[in-house]
Write a protein that holds these residues in place. Structure first.
Motif, PDB file in Angstrom:
ATOM      1  N   ILE A   1       0.832  -1.206   0.000  1.00 58.36           N
ATOM      2  CA  ILE A   1       0.000   0.000   0.000  1.00 58.36           C
ATOM      3  C   ILE A   1       0.868   1.258   0.000  1.00 58.36           C
ATOM      4  CG2 ILE A   1      -1.919  -1.198   1.107  1.00 58.36           C
ATOM      5  CD1 ILE A   1      -1.165   0.460   3.671  1.00 58.36           C
ATOM      6  N   ALA A   2       2.149   1.080   0.270  1.00 56.54           N
ATOM      7  CA  ALA A   2       3.124   2.168   0.121  1.00 56.54           C
ATOM      8  C   ALA A   2       4.444   1.547  -0.298  1.00 56.54           C
ATOM      9  CB  ALA A   2       3.288   2.954   1.413  1.00 56.54           C
TER      10      ALA A   2
ATOM     11  N   GLN B   1      -3.719   9.472   0.654  1.00 58.05           N
ATOM     12  CA  GLN B   1      -4.267   8.885  -0.557  1.00 58.05           C
ATOM     13  C   GLN B   1      -4.170   7.361  -0.602  1.00 58.05           C
ATOM     14  OE1 GLN B   1      -3.120  11.059  -4.260  1.00 58.05           O
ATOM     15  NE2 GLN B   1      -1.647  12.091  -2.920  1.00 58.05           N
ATOM     16  N   ALA B   2      -3.419   6.773   0.310  1.00 58.43           N
ATOM     17  CA  ALA B   2      -3.093   5.352   0.217  1.00 58.43           C
ATOM     18  C   ALA B   2      -4.340   4.472   0.156  1.00 58.43           C
ATOM     19  CB  ALA B   2      -2.211   4.950   1.392  1.00 58.43           C
ATOM     20  N   LYS B   3      -5.312   4.714   1.027  1.00 59.90           N
ATOM     21  CA  LYS B   3      -6.521   3.882   1.038  1.00 59.90           C
ATOM     22  C   LYS B   3      -7.343   4.067  -0.225  1.00 59.90           C
ATOM     23  CE  LYS B   3      -6.978   3.527   6.061  1.00 59.90           C
ATOM     24  NZ  LYS B   3      -7.841   3.794   7.250  1.00 59.90           N
ATOM     25  N   ASP B   4      -7.327   5.277  -0.795  1.00 58.06           N
ATOM     26  CA  ASP B   4      -8.071   5.528  -2.026  1.00 58.06           C
ATOM     27  C   ASP B   4      -7.558   4.661  -3.171  1.00 58.06           C
ATOM     28  OD1 ASP B   4      -9.534   7.414  -0.666  1.00 58.06           O
ATOM     29  OD2 ASP B   4      -8.469   9.132  -1.507  1.00 58.06           O
ATOM     30  N   TYR B   5      -6.250   4.468  -3.232  1.00 57.79           N
ATOM     31  CA  TYR B   5      -5.697   3.659  -4.313  1.00 57.79           C
ATOM     32  C   TYR B   5      -6.021   2.186  -4.141  1.00 57.79           C
ATOM     33  CZ  TYR B   5      -3.338   7.532  -6.511  1.00 57.79           C
ATOM     34  OH  TYR B   5      -3.086   8.708  -7.178  1.00 57.79           O
ATOM     35  N   VAL B   6      -6.194   1.732  -2.919  1.00 58.22           N
ATOM     36  CA  VAL B   6      -6.664   0.364  -2.695  1.00 58.22           C
ATOM     37  C   VAL B   6      -8.110   0.237  -3.173  1.00 58.22           C
ATOM     38  CG1 VAL B   6      -7.189  -1.381  -0.957  1.00 58.22           C
ATOM     39  CG2 VAL B   6      -5.081  -0.044  -0.793  1.00 58.22           C
ATOM     40  N   THR B   7      -8.951   1.224  -2.841  1.00 59.48           N
ATOM     41  CA  THR B   7     -10.341   1.213  -3.294  1.00 59.48           C
ATOM     42  C   THR B   7     -10.429   1.230  -4.811  1.00 59.48           C
ATOM     43  OG1 THR B   7     -11.035   2.374  -1.287  1.00 59.48           O
ATOM     44  CG2 THR B   7     -12.560   2.414  -3.155  1.00 59.48           C
ATOM     45  N   ARG B   8      -9.594   2.019  -5.458  1.00 61.03           N
ATOM     46  CA  ARG B   8      -9.605   2.079  -6.912  1.00 61.03           C
ATOM     47  C   ARG B   8      -9.283   0.731  -7.538  1.00 61.03           C
ATOM     48  NH1 ARG B   8      -6.447   7.872  -6.992  1.00 61.03           N
ATOM     49  NH2 ARG B   8      -8.287   9.142  -6.487  1.00 61.03           N
ATOM     50  N   ALA B   9      -8.441  -0.039  -6.886  1.00 59.76           N
ATOM     51  CA  ALA B   9      -8.098  -1.357  -7.403  1.00 59.76           C
ATOM     52  C   ALA B   9      -9.213  -2.376  -7.162  1.00 59.76           C
ATOM     53  CB  ALA B   9      -6.807  -1.846  -6.751  1.00 59.76           C
ATOM     54  N   LEU B  10      -9.820  -2.328  -5.983  1.00 58.98           N
ATOM     55  CA  LEU B  10     -10.798  -3.343  -5.607  1.00 58.98           C
ATOM     56  C   LEU B  10     -12.214  -3.020  -6.051  1.00 58.98           C
ATOM     57  CD1 LEU B  10      -9.582  -4.122  -1.974  1.00 58.98           C
ATOM     58  CD2 LEU B  10      -9.021  -5.337  -4.087  1.00 58.98           C
ATOM     59  N   ASN B  11     -12.565  -1.747  -6.071  1.00 56.70           N
ATOM     60  CA  ASN B  11     -13.936  -1.341  -6.399  1.00 56.70           C
ATOM     61  C   ASN B  11     -13.916   0.006  -7.101  1.00 56.70           C
ATOM     62  OD1 ASN B  11     -16.684  -1.160  -6.561  1.00 56.70           O
ATOM     63  ND2 ASN B  11     -17.039  -1.011  -4.351  1.00 56.70           N
ATOM     64  N   PRO B  12     -13.471   0.063  -8.357  1.00 56.10           N
ATOM     65  CA  PRO B  12     -13.286   1.351  -9.027  1.00 56.10           C
ATOM     66  C   PRO B  12     -14.560   2.163  -9.197  1.00 56.10           C
ATOM     67  CG  PRO B  12     -12.979  -0.479 -10.553  1.00 56.10           C
ATOM     68  CD  PRO B  12     -13.034  -1.069  -9.195  1.00 56.10           C
ATOM     69  N   SER B  13     -15.722   1.508  -9.231  1.00 49.93           N
ATOM     70  CA  SER B  13     -16.963   2.254  -9.418  1.00 49.93           C
ATOM     71  C   SER B  13     -17.291   3.148  -8.235  1.00 49.93           C
ATOM     72  CB  SER B  13     -18.128   1.291  -9.672  1.00 49.93           C
ATOM     73  OG  SER B  13     -18.349   0.468  -8.536  1.00 49.93           O
TER      74      SER B  13
END
Length: 225
Positions: free
Chosen positions: A175-176, A201-213
């Motif tokens: 995640i980093a 921003q770290a958690k946002d990039y995980v969300t973008r990978a797992l649930n981009p919608s």
């Protein structure tokens, strides 16, 4: 040529590792971590294969046992300095007989530090104390506090020029994974700036990978969501 810290957050079960050196791109060779498994630093006259091999062992055994297996048959092991931390927060450290200059290691529950060509053999102990000073703080902040402490205590005998920090959580990727591969005067300070930018921003990039919608907007020109 190197000092490092590997650590586990008891609250979140995240692992992190940071390393700095006078040589370029140190984190690319020395820092290894795997979510749910642990972290390994391999340094001094570095053998990068010891990182993945160590993590494979940590998936099945404790850090002390994994280190014993890793160092038993590894070639040229007396040139290596290795630290490990496992999923339970147990730690282990090894410095071969040919570790360079003033060197040392320090271990505690959830944290292990090591260094070679140091200005003082007390530096690893100071790093561990700095990490343990505030257990409520974010893992990355605690790791950087330890790295800054090492620098303030004298760090290496000469100036450091590269630094990096790797953090893993529940997903299969870091995640980093922040690196300052070369800086003339203050790679740890630059790493701290990178962390300040990346942390929110770290958690946002995980969300973008797992649930981009449902991911937050990207904040770039052309993003009209």
């Amino acid at each position: 040529m190197t000092f490092s810290i590997a650590a586990r957050c008891a609250r979140t079960k995240m692992f992190g590792i940071s390393v700095s050196s006078s040589s370029p791109s140190v984190a690319a060779r020395c820092a290894h971590a795997r979510a749910g498994v642990g972290a390994v630093a391999t340094q001094n006259i570095t053998d990068p294969t010891l990182g993945p091999d160590g993590l494979d062992l940590l998936a099945y055994m404790s850090a002390p046992d994994a280190l014993a297996w890793l160092t038993r048959d590894a070639p040229d092991i007396e040139y290596r300095q290795i630290t490990m931390i496992d999923a339970e927060g147990k730690t282990a450290a090894f410095s071969g007989k040919k570790t360079l200059g003033v060197h040392g290691t320090a271990t505690a529950q959830n944290v292990v530090a090591a260094g070679n060509l140091l200005s003082s053999e007390a530096i690893p102990d100071k790093m561990v104390a700095a990490f343990l000073a505030d257990e409520s703080a974010d893992l990355g902040d605690r790791i950087l506090a330890a790295m800054k402490t090492a620098l303030a205590e004298g760090g290496e005998e000469g100036p450091v020029h590269s630094a990096g920090m790797l953090i893993v959580d529940e997903v299969r990727w870091p995640i980093a994974d922040l690196r300052v591969d070369w800086h003339e005067s203050d790679p740890i300070g630059e790493l701290e700036k990178l962390w300040a930018l990346w942390k929110p921003q770290a958690k946002d990039y995980v969300t973008r990978a797992l649930n981009p919608s449902s991911a937050p907007a990207y904040g770039v020109p052309g993003d009209e969501r």
